[in-house]
Motif scaffolding. Structure first.
Motif, PDB file in Angstrom:
ATOM      1  N   UNK A 135       0.851  -1.213   0.077  1.00  0.00           N
ATOM      2  CA  UNK A 135       0.120  -0.020   0.005  1.00  0.00           C
ATOM      3  C   UNK A 135       1.008   1.263  -0.063  1.00  0.00           C
ATOM      4  N   UNK A 136       1.851   1.085   0.681  1.00  0.00           N
ATOM      5  CA  UNK A 136       2.799   2.622   0.655  1.00  0.00           C
ATOM      6  C   UNK A 136       3.643   2.749  -0.698  1.00  0.00           C
ATOM      7  N   UNK A 137       3.854   1.675  -1.253  1.00  0.00           N
ATOM      8  CA  UNK A 137       4.246   1.774  -2.667  1.00  0.00           C
ATOM      9  C   UNK A 137       3.463   2.461  -3.617  1.00  0.00           C
ATOM     10  N   UNK A 138       2.222   1.928  -3.394  1.00  0.00           N
ATOM     11  CA  UNK A 138       1.157   2.530  -4.060  1.00  0.00           C
ATOM     12  C   UNK A 138       1.201   4.100  -4.091  1.00  0.00           C
ATOM     13  N   UNK A 139       1.085   4.402  -2.620  1.00  0.00           N
ATOM     14  CA  UNK A 139       0.988   5.914  -2.360  1.00  0.00           C
ATOM     15  C   UNK A 139       2.030   6.634  -2.914  1.00  0.00           C
ATOM     16  N   UNK A 140       3.325   6.075  -3.016  1.00  0.00           N
ATOM     17  CA  UNK A 140       4.501   6.736  -3.454  1.00  0.00           C
ATOM     18  C   UNK A 140       4.460   6.930  -4.695  1.00  0.00           C
ATOM     19  N   UNK A 141       3.984   5.856  -5.698  1.00  0.00           N
ATOM     20  CA  UNK A 141       4.018   5.834  -7.194  1.00  0.00           C
ATOM     21  C   UNK A 141       2.858   6.531  -7.547  1.00  0.00           C
ATOM     22  N   UNK A 142       1.566   6.743  -6.984  1.00  0.00           N
ATOM     23  CA  UNK A 142       0.589   7.256  -7.429  1.00  0.00           C
ATOM     24  C   UNK A 142       0.158   8.465  -6.850  1.00  0.00           C
ATOM     25  N   UNK A 143       1.006   8.977  -5.813  1.00  0.00           N
ATOM     26  CA  UNK A 143       0.912  10.206  -5.215  1.00  0.00           C
ATOM     27  C   UNK A 143      -0.716  10.428  -4.621  1.00  0.00           C
ATOM     28  N   UNK A 144      -1.277   9.241  -4.320  1.00  0.00           N
ATOM     29  CA  UNK A 144      -2.662   9.499  -3.790  1.00  0.00           C
ATOM     30  C   UNK A 144      -2.686   9.381  -2.364  1.00  0.00           C
ATOM     31  N   UNK A 145      -3.448  10.105  -1.649  1.00  0.00           N
ATOM     32  CA  UNK A 145      -3.520  10.090  -0.242  1.00  0.00           C
ATOM     33  C   UNK A 145      -4.891   9.347   0.063  1.00  0.00           C
ATOM     34  N   UNK A 146      -4.635   8.459   1.128  1.00  0.00           N
ATOM     35  CA  UNK A 146      -5.685   7.594   1.546  1.00  0.00           C
ATOM     36  C   UNK A 146      -6.523   8.267   2.765  1.00  0.00           C
ATOM     37  N   UNK A 147      -7.872   7.971   2.872  1.00  0.00           N
ATOM     38  CA  UNK A 147      -8.481   8.693   3.788  1.00  0.00           C
ATOM     39  C   UNK A 147      -9.431   7.657   4.426  1.00  0.00           C
ATOM     40  N   UNK A 148     -10.031   7.988   5.642  1.00  0.00           N
ATOM     41  CA  UNK A 148     -11.019   7.114   6.227  1.00  0.00           C
ATOM     42  C   UNK A 148     -12.295   6.868   5.201  1.00  0.00           C
ATOM     43  N   UNK A 149     -12.539   5.588   5.059  1.00  0.00           N
ATOM     44  CA  UNK A 149     -13.708   5.437   4.342  1.00  0.00           C
ATOM     45  C   UNK A 149     -13.331   5.176   3.010  1.00  0.00           C
ATOM     46  N   UNK A 150     -12.054   4.938   2.446  1.00  0.00           N
ATOM     47  CA  UNK A 150     -11.436   4.570   1.267  1.00  0.00           C
ATOM     48  C   UNK A 150     -11.626   3.283   1.250  1.00  0.00           C
ATOM     49  N   UNK A 151     -11.682   2.481  -0.158  1.00  0.00           N
ATOM     50  CA  UNK A 151     -11.674   0.957  -0.091  1.00  0.00           C
ATOM     51  C   UNK A 151     -10.349   0.726  -1.074  1.00  0.00           C
TER      52      UNK A 151
END
Length: 484
Positions: A135-151
């Protein structure tokens, strides 16, 4: 990665400078407050740090034994906490330096995970570190922030076994509150393991609603949303009445999912071609060749790099499920802000569709084209979400976007309540380059729901399958996943 014991307790009075970086120490302090009797937690660490060229963005993942609260249906469990999505060092080696105290530290969050402790288990399993790093790699590669309620659609058992928990939801950690570090603000976002049926319900309704349902079922997570990889039943099998609550929520509130990435394309057709497609509905899909404009036509006017970047920025906004403050948009949504000039956006590497954003260029996309009719094509996975788009979005005055994973093509379905659309009731099909907008009036939405009800039963569909409404010069074809 390797497991090791580390001491998070540091006597700063005996040294001239902190031994641990300030951002790291801030997280350790929160952990010590929660677990004062566990100063030396078992820890998974990246062998080669990310900022030294290693593959794993998380420097560490600490693992604590949480006794739970059995009297309140909270079993003993292992509590995993990440270090690395926030700014641990503050010197620019990984994250941009925080400019104001209330700005996010790095990406503004760390991941946590709570795993039910098996009877007699004396040490925490280390396998959760693998998907937390993923999941951390996804965040670094996509620059997408994760929030409560996301799936997160994971499509594989989280622990690599035969477990039914093959997807994830995200929520605020129930014990670790937001903190202010020397490098900005930091929240703790907890991962929850869920089933395929539960993520489908999340997509059709919304994340916060499903989270509350999971909290109400002790076997599925309970108040602290603890993941039990041995869980063999969905919340709807454990408590069938919960399905009615989901159905009621969809009818009353609609869906928070405003778009997906998948395989899709479109082409302009005439009313006569729509009639022809209607006759070919259950035969092998053979599209008429001719002088038409479509989403993959190599002879269409070329799109400049600046225009392409604007389309990407617009699609990035169109696929957002919530506003910048994390609240779902209300009725009478607007698409007008999706056409803003990138130069008007706040400069941030976290806001662009990719890392090569342009800050200069014209304020408009390519010329808007009104189309006589359209033929949409989806693979099965994307096409099965059309009923969701109709029932959960358009019926509630919202929009839904299908973004191609193969190129810049996108199809946005809009209702008459959506403001700022380039399509209107007189011209329901309009395009900016490869971005198509299709406006459905209320009566056609009702008709589409009835005609496409079969898409809720995948086993009843033989591909390719075409649905056509010649009177509206509109057709949809579902094709094999190999579509280009």
């Amino acid at each position: 990665m390797e497991a090791k014991e580390t001491s998070a307790s540091v006597n700063l009075q005996q040294t001239n400078a902190p031994i641990t970086p300030p951002g790291l120490e801030a997280i350790y302090s929160s952990c010590r407050r929660l677990y004062p009797n566990q100063p030396n937690p078992l820890q998974v660490t990246a062998l080669v740090k990310y900022w030294l060229g290693g593959p794993d963005p998380l420097d560490y993942i600490s693992m604590y034994a949480n006794p739970g609260d059995p009297d309140n249906c909270i079993p003993p469990h292992w509590h995993y906490i990440s270090f690395g999505l926030s700014d641990l060092h503050g010197d620019g080696r990984v994250h941009e330096r925080c400019k104001t105290p209330d700005a996010p530290s790095g990406y503004g969050f760390e991941l946590t995970f709570r795993l039910k402790r098996e009877e007699g288990e004396t040490a925490p399993p280390t396998w959760p570190a693998a998907f937390m790093q993923g999941l951390a790699r996804y965040v670094y590669q996509s620059e997408n922030i994760m929030y409560s309620g996301d799936h997160v659609s994971w499509h594989a058992p989280l622990d690599g076994t035969e477990s039914r928990l093959q997807h994830m939801m995200l929520t605020d950690d129930p014990q670790l509150q937001q903190i202010q570090t020397p490098h900005g603000m930091l929240s703790f976002i907890q991962i929850i393991g869920i089933t395929g049926e539960e993520i489908k319900a999340t997509q059709h309704w919304n994340g916060p609603g499903i989270i509350e349902l999971i909290k109400s079922v002790p076997m599925a997570g309970g108040p602290w949303l603890i993941t039990d990889m041995r869980r063999g039943e969905t919340i709807f099998e454990i408590e069938p009445s919960l399905q009615e609550r989901v159905e009621h929520g969809i009818e009353k509130e609609g869906s928070n999912l405003s778009g997906v990435s998948g395989k899709c394309s479109w082409e302009e057709i005439s009313e006569a071609e729509a009639h022809h497609l209607n006759g070919e509905e259950n035969k092998e899909n053979r599209l008429i060749s001719g002088d038409r404009r479509d989403s993959s036509d190599i002879e269409r006017p070329s799109i400049s790099e600046i225009e392409s970047e604007q389309i990407k920025l617009a699609l990035k906004k169109g696929l957002s499920t919530t506003s910048s403050k994390g609240h779902p948009r209300g009725k009478n949504e607007t698409l007008s802000e999706q056409l803003e000039d990138p130069s008007e956006q706040t400069a941030s590497r976290k806001e662009s569709f990719d890392s090569n954003g342009s800050t200069e260029g014209p304020t408009e996309l390519t010329r808007t084209r009104v189309l006589e009719g359209v033929h949409l094509k989806f693979n099965m996975e994307a096409g099965m979400l059309i009923p969701l788009a109709l029932r959960g979005r358009l019926k509630h005055g919202r929009h839904f976007t299908f973004k191609s994973v193969l190129n810049d093509v996108a199809v946005t379905l809009v209702s008459t309540s959506v403001l700022g659309s380039i399509a209107d009731e007189q011209h329901p099909y309009a395009a900016h380059g490869p971005w198509l907008q299709v406006l459905f009036p209320d009566d056609f939405i009702e008709q589409l729901q009835d005609d496409l009800d079969v898409l809720t039963r995948q086993e009843d569909i033989t591909l390719p399958k075409t649905f056509s409404w010649p009177e509206r010069s509109f057709s949809i074809t579902l094709v094999q996943d190999e579509m280009q």
